[in-house]
Structures are given as structure tokens and as C-alpha cells.
Design a protein around this motif. Sequence first.
Motif, PDB file in Angstrom:
ATOM      1  N   ASP A  86      -2.482 -26.647  22.647  1.00 21.41           N
ATOM      2  CA  ASP A  86      -1.364 -25.715  22.480  1.00 21.41           C
ATOM      3  C   ASP A  86      -0.745 -25.825  21.090  1.00 21.41           C
ATOM      4  O   ASP A  86      -0.299 -24.818  20.516  1.00 21.41           O
ATOM      5  CB  ASP A  86      -0.276 -25.994  23.525  1.00 21.41           C
ATOM      6  CG  ASP A  86      -0.747 -25.708  24.944  1.00 21.41           C
ATOM      7  OD1 ASP A  86      -1.808 -25.060  25.094  1.00 21.41           O
ATOM      8  OD2 ASP A  86      -0.060 -26.137  25.888  1.00 21.41           O
TER       9      ASP A  86
ATOM     10  N   ALA B 206      -2.560 -21.064  26.641  1.00 23.37           N
ATOM     11  CA  ALA B 206      -3.504 -19.952  26.788  1.00 23.37           C
ATOM     12  C   ALA B 206      -3.154 -19.112  28.006  1.00 23.37           C
ATOM     13  O   ALA B 206      -2.709 -19.625  29.033  1.00 23.37           O
ATOM     14  CB  ALA B 206      -4.922 -20.487  26.912  1.00 23.37           C
ATOM     15  N   SER B 207      -3.347 -17.799  27.903  1.00 25.93           N
ATOM     16  CA  SER B 207      -3.163 -16.910  29.047  1.00 25.93           C
ATOM     17  C   SER B 207      -4.402 -16.972  29.935  1.00 25.93           C
ATOM     18  O   SER B 207      -5.467 -17.444  29.518  1.00 25.93           O
ATOM     19  CB  SER B 207      -2.945 -15.478  28.576  1.00 25.93           C
ATOM     20  OG  SER B 207      -4.134 -14.977  27.956  1.00 25.93           O
ATOM     21  N   GLY B 208      -4.275 -16.462  31.158  1.00 22.43           N
ATOM     22  CA  GLY B 208      -5.411 -16.425  32.053  1.00 22.43           C
ATOM     23  C   GLY B 208      -6.540 -15.586  31.497  1.00 22.43           C
ATOM     24  O   GLY B 208      -7.718 -15.955  31.581  1.00 22.43           O
TER      25      GLY B 208
ATOM     26  N   GLU C  97      -7.201 -15.016  28.383  1.00 26.37           N
ATOM     27  CA  GLU C  97      -7.798 -15.717  27.246  1.00 26.37           C
ATOM     28  C   GLU C  97      -8.795 -16.769  27.726  1.00 26.37           C
ATOM     29  O   GLU C  97      -9.873 -16.935  27.144  1.00 26.37           O
ATOM     30  CB  GLU C  97      -6.676 -16.376  26.424  1.00 26.37           C
ATOM     31  CG  GLU C  97      -7.118 -16.946  25.092  1.00 26.37           C
ATOM     32  CD  GLU C  97      -5.951 -17.521  24.318  1.00 26.37           C
ATOM     33  OE1 GLU C  97      -6.178 -17.973  23.182  1.00 26.37           O
ATOM     34  OE2 GLU C  97      -4.817 -17.532  24.854  1.00 26.37           O
TER      35      GLU C  97
ATOM     36  N   MET D 213      -1.448 -22.904  34.859  1.00 25.01           N
ATOM     37  CA  MET D 213      -2.783 -22.524  34.419  1.00 25.01           C
ATOM     38  C   MET D 213      -3.599 -21.942  35.577  1.00 25.01           C
ATOM     39  O   MET D 213      -4.263 -20.901  35.435  1.00 25.01           O
ATOM     40  CB  MET D 213      -3.520 -23.731  33.833  1.00 25.01           C
ATOM     41  CG  MET D 213      -4.862 -23.389  33.218  1.00 25.01           C
ATOM     42  SD  MET D 213      -5.813 -24.857  32.734  1.00 25.01           S
ATOM     43  CE  MET D 213      -6.528 -25.276  34.349  1.00 25.01           C
TER      44      MET D 213
ATOM     45  N   ALA E 216      -2.318 -18.479  36.434  1.00 27.70           N
ATOM     46  CA  ALA E 216      -2.753 -17.479  35.449  1.00 27.70           C
ATOM     47  C   ALA E 216      -4.200 -17.067  35.693  1.00 27.70           C
ATOM     48  O   ALA E 216      -4.544 -15.882  35.597  1.00 27.70           O
ATOM     49  CB  ALA E 216      -2.581 -18.034  34.041  1.00 27.70           C
TER      50      ALA E 216
ATOM     51  N   GLU F  22      -5.530 -13.161  36.753  1.00 27.76           N
ATOM     52  CA  GLU F  22      -6.371 -12.402  35.825  1.00 27.76           C
ATOM     53  C   GLU F  22      -7.826 -12.306  36.273  1.00 27.76           C
ATOM     54  O   GLU F  22      -8.600 -11.544  35.680  1.00 27.76           O
ATOM     55  CB  GLU F  22      -6.315 -13.042  34.430  1.00 27.76           C
ATOM     56  CG  GLU F  22      -4.932 -13.049  33.796  1.00 27.76           C
ATOM     57  CD  GLU F  22      -4.441 -11.650  33.446  1.00 27.76           C
ATOM     58  OE1 GLU F  22      -5.272 -10.721  33.386  1.00 27.76           O
ATOM     59  OE2 GLU F  22      -3.232 -11.491  33.231  1.00 27.76           O
TER      60      GLU F  22
END
Length: 349
Positions: free
Chosen positions: A210, A217-219, A221, A240, A243, A247
Motif C-alpha cells: 500500500d 487495492a480495489s477488488g 484491481e 479485501m 472487495a 467485484e
Amino acid sequence: MTVELPKSLDGSGPDRLMRVVHRLVGGVEWLHRNSRRDAAPPRPVNRDIPLVISEVRAEADGVRSLLLTRPGGGLLPAWQPGAHLDVLLPSGRKRQYSLCGPPGERRHYRIAVRRIADGAGGSREIHDELDEGDRIVARGPRNAFPFVAGHSYLFVAGGIGITPILPMVRTAMARGADWRLVYAGRSRASMPFLPDIAELPAERVWTRPDTEFGIPASGAELLAHAPMGASVYACGPVPMITALRLELPGSTAGGLHWERFSAPPIIDGRRFTVELARSGRTVEVLADRTALEAIGEVLPEVAYSCRQGFCGTCHVPLLSGQVRRRSRAPSEDVAICVDRGQGRIAVDL
């Protein structure tokens, strides 16, 4: 018991065939009676595995790994990727730790533990009180996160969540499967087993601290690295995992399999009351809390471990009332870490 034998066809006496059958039945009954009389009582099965800590190694900030062997040497029970040990610490605490060494290795086990300063004490005990040469006891291995054979995979690990993922990656490589690994964490200094990750094919691995990207990070990503139709295996913090679940439908991946090291969030919780029959107390469990948390305030010694409903440590006899099951506890018990009462229940505590 008296048995009347049938007459033969000419009426002169018992049929010879039936006489033989009668003798056989009598012999079986005699064997049954005498075998039960002389049989030894069943012996309880001892599933404890005595282990010695043969090596302690710093893997990252606040993370140490333990190499565990039999005190006199010898092979340990076989295990599969995703398996964990139930570790019985000298204090009496029981904790679950994923096996993170090579899956075919049976001369030793390796586990890794992150020190949680404000946790329940298990990780602090391992970090502060145990060292090389000390002995512990384990049970297992058990697998609540099984790795299923497939053609393609995306592995996603968050911090200490790399422990069950690393053996899966090694197994996928050995099978010749198509795979990718995304390894996220707060910073490189906090991420264990980076030297092991560096030995993997670089084109298949994305290490994502991070601190180098500014935000987690997004799901989407994370899932962008999935091969078409890949099975996703993820282990890490609740945000995490959440996410990834949100997604997944819009990604190229197939199914999602996950494990987390913290208690699951309470969804649609309702307030209920728990009577503690032995201690004579009654506790109120609010909609956003677990029975374990509420009971722990009046009975700090109440035993627990995984807080996810599968280890069995916090199962207690249910004396009355109905529960909403979120565990696999037997019908006569309740897992106070995740099961929720309907109205009012009584337990043997």
C-alpha cells in the motif's frame, strides 16, 4: 430361547436342513455373547502431536516463523495446501495456524505468526515466551480451506494471508497449471516470505504494498490479473475479501474461495439473551456483537480460538432455546462465536 423345528415332508421328524440351520444360528449367538463378554473396552484416540520448535526465524516486522519437528525425529502426518494446525500453547490457549512450507514435506511443519499487541494473547505468547528448543503440542493437520484441482488460478494474499496461499502456488506450479499471484500488504517490511516470492516466476507475480500505491487495492484491481475462468483463492483481511466478492461478477474469473483470519462480520444481527446456567448469570447480546464477546465480559476465562465457527473450541451445551446456526456445531451444542440465539437461550457455562 426354545425353537420348535418343523417336521420333515414325511412327518417322521425334523428336516435335516433346518437342523443344520438351527445349529449354525446357535453357534453365531454363542460367539456373539462370548465375544462381547471378553472384548476390551474401546481406547480413546489420542490425536495430540508432541512437537519441538527446532528453528525460529524473523520473516517480517512482527512476524516470526516456527519450524516444528517431532522430538525424536520421524515423519509427521501428511497434509494438503490450505491445511492448518491446532496449536496447544503452554498457557492452555488453542490457536490455528496455516502450514506454509512445501506441501510434500513431512520431516517438519512450518507456521508463521504475526504478533497482535492488542489481541487475545496467543500471538504474544508465541513471540514473547517461546523459543528454539521449547515444546508444544498440535492437533491435525485439518483443512477448512481445501485447494481443488483446476486448470487456472488467481491467488490473492493480504499480509499474513500468504501462509495458506504459498503452498497452493507451489502446488499449482508443480501441476503445470496457469496461475497468477497478487500479494498485497501495508508495506514491504510488513510482508512475510518476500524472499520465497522472489523465487517465483516474476511475470506471474504482482507484489503490491500500500505504501507504494498510496491506497489499498480495489477488488477490480486485484481481479484484473485473473486468467479467463480462473478459480480465485484469497486469504487476508475482511475488507479485501469483501472487495473481491463484490467485484467478482464483473471480472474474467470463475469462482471465489477465501479464508480470513478475523471474525466474520455480523449480518442481520438481532439482540438476544443468554442464561449462563452454571454461573447463575444472564448476559444481553446486542445486535452488533457476538455471544462470545458478551460472555467474555463476565467470564474472561471462556475458551475460544478461531472465532469463525469451525474449530470447536467455544462449543458449549445448549440447554434450552433456539439458535440461528452459522457453524457446524452439533445440534446439542452452540458455537458462541458465531451462532445467535432467537430470543432467549440457556447454555452450560
